[in-house]
Design a protein around this motif. Structure first.
Motif, mmCIF file in Angstrom:
data_model
loop_
_atom_site.group_PDB
_atom_site.id
_atom_site.type_symbol
_atom_site.label_atom_id
_atom_site.label_comp_id
_atom_site.label_asym_id
_atom_site.label_seq_id
_atom_site.Cartn_x
_atom_site.Cartn_y
_atom_site.Cartn_z
ATOM 1 N N GLN A 297 -4.500 4.370 120.048
ATOM 2 C CA GLN A 297 -5.259 3.176 119.690
ATOM 3 C C GLN A 297 -5.246 2.992 118.182
ATOM 4 O OE1 GLN A 297 -9.225 3.277 121.366
ATOM 5 N NE2 GLN A 297 -8.485 2.811 123.429
ATOM 6 N N LEU A 298 -5.129 1.741 117.761
ATOM 7 C CA LEU A 298 -5.230 1.396 116.346
ATOM 8 C C LEU A 298 -6.710 1.316 116.001
ATOM 9 C CD1 LEU A 298 -3.814 0.453 113.712
ATOM 10 C CD2 LEU A 298 -3.959 -1.880 114.609
ATOM 11 N N THR A 299 -7.171 2.219 115.148
ATOM 12 C CA THR A 299 -8.601 2.314 114.838
ATOM 13 C C THR A 299 -8.957 1.771 113.462
ATOM 14 O OG1 THR A 299 -8.289 4.594 114.073
ATOM 15 C CG2 THR A 299 -8.942 4.272 116.378
ATOM 16 N N GLU A 300 -7.992 1.743 112.526
ATOM 17 C CA GLU A 300 -8.211 1.181 111.199
ATOM 18 C C GLU A 300 -6.962 0.424 110.769
ATOM 19 O OE1 GLU A 300 -9.144 4.103 108.252
ATOM 20 O OE2 GLU A 300 -10.703 5.060 109.448
ATOM 21 N N LYS A 301 -7.164 -0.635 110.005
ATOM 22 C CA LYS A 301 -6.043 -1.364 109.417
ATOM 23 C C LYS A 301 -6.427 -1.818 108.021
ATOM 24 C CE LYS A 301 -2.958 -5.332 110.012
ATOM 25 N NZ LYS A 301 -3.185 -5.794 108.621
ATOM 26 N N ASP A 302 -5.662 -1.350 107.026
ATOM 27 C CA ASP A 302 -5.845 -1.788 105.640
ATOM 28 C C ASP A 302 -7.272 -1.607 105.151
ATOM 29 O OD1 ASP A 302 -3.204 -2.574 105.923
ATOM 30 O OD2 ASP A 302 -3.686 -4.673 106.263
ATOM 31 N N TYR A 312 -7.172 -1.126 122.169
ATOM 32 C CA TYR A 312 -6.507 -0.966 123.467
ATOM 33 C C TYR A 312 -5.389 0.058 123.309
ATOM 34 C CZ TYR A 312 -3.347 -4.289 121.185
ATOM 35 O OH TYR A 312 -2.526 -4.918 120.281
ATOM 36 N N ASP A 313 -4.959 0.608 124.423
ATOM 37 C CA ASP A 313 -3.913 1.621 124.398
ATOM 38 C C ASP A 313 -2.558 0.965 124.141
ATOM 39 O OD1 ASP A 313 -5.799 3.524 124.909
ATOM 40 O OD2 ASP A 313 -5.347 3.703 127.050
ATOM 41 N N MET A 314 -1.741 1.626 123.344
ATOM 42 C CA MET A 314 -0.440 1.102 122.967
ATOM 43 C C MET A 314 0.487 2.271 122.655
ATOM 44 S SD MET A 314 -2.065 -0.339 119.404
ATOM 45 C CE MET A 314 -0.673 -1.219 118.753
#
Length: 384
Positions: A297-302, A312-314
């Motif tokens: 899961q993407l938990t932080e961006k920039d 979501y799962d990826m």
């Protein structure tokens, strides 16, 4: 600061690594034949390997170190120096892949590295970052992404009037007021200076931060080696408006060197670990990064936290230039060795040889005593 085995952030010692491999397992395959160059290999590698031996006065780069700035009283000194950089030094799997001259950052009296040192601090703890260019030969600056800072500390000479010329020092105050994973780079003649290796990761842990069981930092980059060869005195001409990337790296290394336990950045896990990867793109192209056999899961961006309701799962995340993605996953696959790579497949090459380039791996400790892992270590140049 000791150098651990694995990607930056690892806590596995060399002794623990050797124990996990069974010791003799790696040495027992010495002499096996590794994939080597064939007629398809691009002449670039031969040219750069030759150039790298011409100027032995330059130091060679080391892997990036993780600097806890809080433990240094909130201050750190960065220097830049010309160095030789080997993305993959052997003839295995399309190598050698060499950049005969880079401009590497180093922290204090540490070793020069490409990427530069990973600077880690805590929310609310301002950093004093001194760019020491007293032994330099050209102007530089430091620009930090993500955090809010004073105008004079933005690091852009055309808008602040501040640049650090050769023979000078300058101290920037960098507030740790935006938690997350960020990056820094030289912002003088940016199109050349980043291409020469002047970039690194800057991490601000939020107050009360809870690290994962395993936590690693990784930077991907595409390179047009013509600039490096031109700066090393070769007959090469670099055109930033007509880039032709031909070297692709993870933490400065091309596969199979990416899997070297000390010079590379294997993602070492044990079954059941909660794993967190801080990924940054310091190149000029987007890179869709894919991990085999794991959902994350993407938990932080920039520097922004993704709300749980939006996660979501990826199994692939596309990182644009200068973006930073933090991903979390559980090491819940059958213990083995699983690739992490850019899914622009021509980026997973060394010259004309596949696989290579922007490729690393998730390595379970329980798979380290296998013959296939020993063979991979030989390709990577690990001698045990």
């Amino acid at each position: 600061m000791g150098r651990y085995v694995g990607a930056p952030g690892s806590t596995m010692s060399r002794r623990e690594f050797v124990a996990a491999t069974g010791g003799a397992g790696i040495l027992g395959l010495a002499g096996c034949t590794a994939p080597t160059n064939d007629g398809r290999q691009d002449a670039l590698n031969k040219e750069t390997a030759t150039a790298a031996t011409q100027d032995t006065s330059l130091p060679t780069t080391s892997p990036p170190e993780l600097v806890n700035v809080d433990e240094q009283g909130g201050s750190v000194t960065l220097k830049s120096r010309p160095a030789r950089h080997s993305a993959h030094p052997l003839e295995t799997m399309g190598g050698p892949v060499e950049l005969p001259q880079v401009w590497a950052f180093q922290a204090g009296d540490g070793d020069p590295s490409v990427p530069g040192p990973i600077l880690r601090t805590t929310e609310g703890e301002d950093m004093e970052v001194t760019l020491d260019n007293t032994d330099g030969k050209r102007p530089h600056t430091l620009h930090f992404h993500g955090v809010r800072k004073a105008w004079k500390d933005d690091g852009v000479p055309t808008t602040t009037g501040i640049r650090v010329d050769a023979g000078e020092k300058h101290t920037y105050t960098i507030p740790a007021n935006v938690p997350g994973t960020h990056l820094y780079h030289c912002h003088y003649q940016t199109h050349r200076h980043i291409e020469m290796g002047m970039y690194g990761i800057f991490r601000v842990d939020p107050k009360g931060y809870e690290p994962a069981d395993r936590e690693y930092f990784m930077t991907v980059k595409d390179w047009d080696s013509r600039l490096s060869r031109m700066m090393a005195g070769e007959d090469a001409s670099y055109d930033p408006r007509n880039r032709n990337p031909d070297v692709f790296t993870v933490n400065g290394k091309s596969a199979p060197r990416t899997l070297h336990p000390e010079d590379g950045s294997p993602i070492i896990v044990s079954e059941g670990d909660q794993v967190r990867l801080h990924l940054a793109n310091n190149g000029y192209m987007s890179h869709p990064l894919h991990i085999h056999n794991h959902r994350f899961q993407l938990t932080e961006k920039d520097g922004g936290t993704i709300p749980e309701s939006a996660r979501y799962d990826m199994d692939i995340t596309n990182i644009a230039p200068a973006e930073r993605h933090t991903i979390d996953f559980t090491a819940d696959a059958e213990p083995g060795i699983y690739l992490l790579h850019c899914h622009k497949v021509n980026h997973v090459m060394n010259g004309g040889f596949y696989p290579g380039g922007m490729l690393g791996g998730v390595v379970y400790e329980d798979a380290m005593d296998t013959d296939i892992f020993a063979q991979l270590m030989e390709y990577a140049g690990y001698e045990g």
